[in-house]
Design a protein around this motif. Structure first.
Motif, PDB file in Angstrom:
ATOM      1  N   ALA A 134      14.867  21.481  24.190  1.00 44.51           N
ATOM      2  CA  ALA A 134      14.132  20.479  23.428  1.00 44.51           C
ATOM      3  C   ALA A 134      12.637  20.633  23.673  1.00 44.51           C
ATOM      4  CB  ALA A 134      14.586  19.081  23.832  1.00 44.51           C
ATOM      5  N   PRO A 135      11.826  20.284  22.691  1.00 47.73           N
ATOM      6  CA  PRO A 135      10.368  20.412  22.880  1.00 47.73           C
ATOM      7  C   PRO A 135       9.868  19.583  24.057  1.00 47.73           C
ATOM      8  CG  PRO A 135      10.902  20.117  20.560  1.00 47.73           C
ATOM      9  CD  PRO A 135      12.167  19.887  21.320  1.00 47.73           C
ATOM     10  N   GLU A 136      10.480  18.411  24.294  1.00 47.85           N
ATOM     11  CA  GLU A 136      10.031  17.593  25.420  1.00 47.85           C
ATOM     12  C   GLU A 136      10.278  18.294  26.751  1.00 47.85           C
ATOM     13  OE1 GLU A 136      12.126  16.711  23.131  1.00 47.85           O
ATOM     14  OE2 GLU A 136      11.025  15.271  21.873  1.00 47.85           O
ATOM     15  N   ALA A 137      11.446  18.969  26.864  1.00 47.49           N
ATOM     16  CA  ALA A 137      11.752  19.685  28.104  1.00 47.49           C
ATOM     17  C   ALA A 137      10.794  20.847  28.309  1.00 47.49           C
ATOM     18  CB  ALA A 137      13.200  20.175  28.064  1.00 47.49           C
ATOM     19  N   VAL A 138      10.482  21.552  27.241  1.00 44.87           N
ATOM     20  CA  VAL A 138       9.544  22.663  27.358  1.00 44.87           C
ATOM     21  C   VAL A 138       8.161  22.167  27.779  1.00 44.87           C
ATOM     22  CG1 VAL A 138       8.410  24.525  26.073  1.00 44.87           C
ATOM     23  CG2 VAL A 138      10.829  24.024  25.669  1.00 44.87           C
ATOM     24  N   GLN A 139       7.744  21.026  27.225  1.00 46.44           N
ATOM     25  CA  GLN A 139       6.432  20.488  27.576  1.00 46.44           C
ATOM     26  C   GLN A 139       6.382  20.063  29.042  1.00 46.44           C
ATOM     27  OE1 GLN A 139       3.897  20.669  25.603  1.00 46.44           O
ATOM     28  NE2 GLN A 139       2.472  19.684  27.036  1.00 46.44           N
ATOM     29  N   ALA A 140       7.491  19.491  29.538  1.00 44.61           N
ATOM     30  CA  ALA A 140       7.526  19.085  30.948  1.00 44.61           C
ATOM     31  C   ALA A 140       7.457  20.302  31.861  1.00 44.61           C
ATOM     32  CB  ALA A 140       8.801  18.283  31.211  1.00 44.61           C
ATOM     33  N   VAL A 141       8.170  21.372  31.518  1.00 40.93           N
ATOM     34  CA  VAL A 141       8.116  22.588  32.329  1.00 40.93           C
ATOM     35  C   VAL A 141       6.725  23.209  32.263  1.00 40.93           C
ATOM     36  CG1 VAL A 141       9.030  24.931  32.537  1.00 40.93           C
ATOM     37  CG2 VAL A 141      10.576  23.028  32.077  1.00 40.93           C
ATOM     38  N   ARG A 142       6.084  23.119  31.119  1.00 40.04           N
ATOM     39  CA  ARG A 142       4.738  23.684  30.977  1.00 40.04           C
ATOM     40  C   ARG A 142       3.760  22.987  31.930  1.00 40.04           C
ATOM     41  NH1 ARG A 142       4.598  23.547  25.976  1.00 40.04           N
ATOM     42  NH2 ARG A 142       4.935  25.765  25.515  1.00 40.04           N
ATOM     43  N   ARG A 143       3.909  21.693  32.096  1.00 40.10           N
ATOM     44  CA  ARG A 143       3.017  20.971  33.013  1.00 40.10           C
ATOM     45  C   ARG A 143       3.240  21.412  34.455  1.00 40.10           C
ATOM     46  NH1 ARG A 143       4.234  16.560  29.429  1.00 40.10           N
ATOM     47  NH2 ARG A 143       5.940  15.899  30.800  1.00 40.10           N
ATOM     48  N   VAL A 144       4.518  21.634  34.828  1.00 44.38           N
ATOM     49  CA  VAL A 144       4.795  22.080  36.201  1.00 44.38           C
ATOM     50  C   VAL A 144       4.233  23.481  36.432  1.00 44.38           C
ATOM     51  CG1 VAL A 144       6.632  22.567  37.867  1.00 44.38           C
ATOM     52  CG2 VAL A 144       6.841  20.623  36.317  1.00 44.38           C
ATOM     53  N   LEU A 145       4.383  24.356  35.469  1.00 38.55           N
ATOM     54  CA  LEU A 145       3.857  25.704  35.615  1.00 38.55           C
ATOM     55  C   LEU A 145       2.336  25.685  35.746  1.00 38.55           C
ATOM     56  CD1 LEU A 145       6.034  27.626  32.964  1.00 38.55           C
ATOM     57  CD2 LEU A 145       6.298  27.631  35.449  1.00 38.55           C
ATOM     58  N   ALA A 146       1.695  24.813  34.990  1.00 38.15           N
ATOM     59  CA  ALA A 146       0.243  24.718  35.079  1.00 38.15           C
ATOM     60  C   ALA A 146      -0.186  24.240  36.458  1.00 38.15           C
ATOM     61  CB  ALA A 146      -0.283  23.783  33.991  1.00 38.15           C
ATOM     62  N   GLU A 147       0.560  23.319  37.037  1.00 39.35           N
ATOM     63  CA  GLU A 147       0.215  22.842  38.381  1.00 39.35           C
ATOM     64  C   GLU A 147       0.354  23.941  39.429  1.00 39.35           C
ATOM     65  OE1 GLU A 147       2.571  19.488  39.341  1.00 39.35           O
ATOM     66  OE2 GLU A 147       1.949  18.315  37.573  1.00 39.35           O
ATOM     67  N   GLY A 148       1.348  24.829  39.233  1.00 44.42           N
ATOM     68  CA  GLY A 148       1.553  25.903  40.207  1.00 44.42           C
ATOM     69  C   GLY A 148       0.777  27.165  39.909  1.00 44.42           C
ATOM     70  N   GLY A 149      -0.026  27.160  38.830  1.00 43.37           N
ATOM     71  CA  GLY A 149      -0.822  28.342  38.511  1.00 43.37           C
ATOM     72  C   GLY A 149      -0.025  29.443  37.837  1.00 43.37           C
ATOM     73  N   ALA A 150       1.159  29.123  37.324  1.00 41.32           N
ATOM     74  CA  ALA A 150       1.970  30.129  36.617  1.00 41.32           C
ATOM     75  C   ALA A 150       1.622  30.111  35.139  1.00 41.32           C
ATOM     76  CB  ALA A 150       3.458  29.845  36.819  1.00 41.32           C
ATOM     77  N   PRO A 151       1.852  31.209  34.435  1.00 40.18           N
ATOM     78  CA  PRO A 151       1.549  31.240  32.988  1.00 40.18           C
ATOM     79  C   PRO A 151       2.375  30.206  32.241  1.00 40.18           C
ATOM     80  CG  PRO A 151       1.874  33.458  33.841  1.00 40.18           C
ATOM     81  CD  PRO A 151       2.289  32.524  34.935  1.00 40.18           C
ATOM     82  N   GLU A 152       1.696  29.404  31.416  1.00 37.82           N
ATOM     83  CA  GLU A 152       2.406  28.389  30.640  1.00 37.82           C
ATOM     84  C   GLU A 152       3.303  28.997  29.565  1.00 37.82           C
ATOM     85  OE1 GLU A 152      -0.224  25.477  29.095  1.00 37.82           O
ATOM     86  OE2 GLU A 152      -1.281  25.152  31.007  1.00 37.82           O
ATOM     87  N   ALA A 153       3.082  30.272  29.237  1.00 36.25           N
ATOM     88  CA  ALA A 153       3.928  30.928  28.231  1.00 36.25           C
ATOM     89  C   ALA A 153       5.365  31.100  28.716  1.00 36.25           C
ATOM     90  CB  ALA A 153       3.339  32.289  27.867  1.00 36.25           C
ATOM     91  N   LEU A 154       5.585  30.937  30.018  1.00 36.44           N
ATOM     92  CA  LEU A 154       6.943  31.060  30.552  1.00 36.44           C
ATOM     93  C   LEU A 154       7.755  29.780  30.374  1.00 36.44           C
ATOM     94  CD1 LEU A 154       6.199  32.913  33.921  1.00 36.44           C
ATOM     95  CD2 LEU A 154       6.999  33.908  31.768  1.00 36.44           C
ATOM     96  N   ALA A 155       7.172  28.740  29.830  1.00 37.50           N
ATOM     97  CA  ALA A 155       7.859  27.456  29.745  1.00 37.50           C
ATOM     98  C   ALA A 155       9.148  27.524  28.928  1.00 37.50           C
ATOM     99  CB  ALA A 155       6.907  26.397  29.183  1.00 37.50           C
TER     100      ALA A 155
END
Length: 353
Positions: A134-155
């Motif tokens: 779901a888009p909401e799940a992808v957006q939540a994972v994108r925020r976690v990746l951004a906090e850890g310095g990982a590429p947001e494209a992996l969301a």
């Protein structure tokens, strides 16, 4: 007595003894022969003239036929001839066009039985669309990746690989990022340090389990669905896992990998020990090697082994179908006969053309 013959001059004309016929008789006979010859020559000339006249008439008739108009549709037959006759009937006014070209009423059709519809395979795009996070799940994972310095494209990949609650799982276990294709342990370590801070360490059991699964995944991609335990422990030590044995045990306890034993039967393997006595354990009869593999690959290989075993046990018996196989092989020639005999004697045959 004189011996000289009498001269013809002494013979009087017209006497029977004269050798020369009368002049009139000769002329009469010659006239009749000439008349007969002339009559024959006239007959041949007339015949030739008659033949030439017939040929000229025939040529004139052919020219007249060629100049005449050709009748259209003379060589048509079947439906085409019927259609041409209908067109001419309309043109001549014999029949109205409505009656000639009216479509016949269709014959009543019998209702055909409804065909049995087989279940159609679901398209890969449909499966991918239904399995897309779901888009909401992808957006939540994108925020976690951004906090850890990982590429947001992996969301999207992370949300699809980790399933529901992927963002919470990454916060609790940052090394789960190794489940995404293309991510290496060094990158997962940096992501974990950014999220966990001082709690992150090389001896973390979460890291040991994640690196163990990652090593087994890489081995499967290279064609090795299982690794021998000593090789796996050595690879964990190279990746900076302080206690490789504990890491493997934790992975097995979590059910992320399976361990099984394989009897050593290869040439050059240690010979089996003598038969055990009553006091010895029967499990130590033959040497084995310990293998570790991911659960999905281990189950797939087990299913394949069962299928191959059924094929091997399906060899025809000597008192039954084996005779039919032999008759078929005898009727064949060359390599075909060899292939038939191989199939008859072995449950699994590899044939290369």
């Amino acid at each position: 007595m004189s011996t000289e013959p009498e001269t013809t001059e002494d013979a009087e004309p017209g006497t029977p003894g004269a050798e020369n016929p009368p002049a009139g008789a000769a002329e009469g006979e010659g006239g009749e022969a000439g008349a007969e010859a002339g009559a024959g020559q006239l007959s041949e000339a007339e015949a030739e003239l008659r033949a030439q006249q017939i040929e000229r008439e025939r040529i004139a008739q052919r020219k007249a036929e060629k100049r005449a108009p050709i009748e259209a549709g003379a060589k048509l037959s079947g439906t085409a001839a019927d259609l041409l006759a209908a067109v001419r009937a309309v043109e001549s006014g014999e029949k109205p066009a409505a009656t000639v070209f009216a479509e016949p009423e269709p014959a009543p059709r019998r209702s055909a039985p409804e065909p049995v519809r087989r279940p159609q395979p679901v398209a890969a795009e449909t499966v991918a669309a239904s399995a897309a996070p779901a888009p909401e799940a992808v957006q939540a994972v994108r925020r976690v990746l951004a906090e850890g310095g990982a590429p947001e494209a992996l969301a999207p990949q992370a949300a699809g690989a980790l399933g529901e609650g992927a963002d919470e799982l990454l916060r609790a276990d940052p090394w789960q990022l190794l489940r995404i294709a293309g991510v290496r342990p060094e990158q997962a370590d940096g992501f974990a340090r950014a999220l966990l801070g001082a709690e992150c360490g090389p001896d973390d059991e979460r890291r040991g389990r994640a690196v163990t699964v990652w090593l087994l995944e890489q081995a499967a991609l290279a064609g090795h669905t299982a690794l021998e335990l000593p090789a796996l422990l050595a690879a964990l030590a190279q990746r900076g896992v302080p206690d490789p044995d504990s890491a493997v045990q934790d992975t097995l306890a979590e059910g992320e990998a399976l361990v099984f034993q394989d009897a050593l039967e290869e040439p050059g393997a240690p010979a089996p020990v003598p038969a055990p006595t009553e006091d010895e354990d029967a499990d130590e009869e033959r040497p084995v090697r310990v293998l570790v593999g991911l659960e999905r690959y281990a189950l797939a290989e087990e299913s394949l082994a069962d299928g191959l075993a059924r094929l091997v046990n399906s060899v025809p018996k000597q008192d039954g179908p084996a005779e039919e196989w032999e008759r078929a092989a005898a009727a064949a020639q060359g390599s075909t006969a060899e292939l038939i005999r191989a199939v008859a004697g072995h449950g699994l045959v590899l044939h290369t053309g």
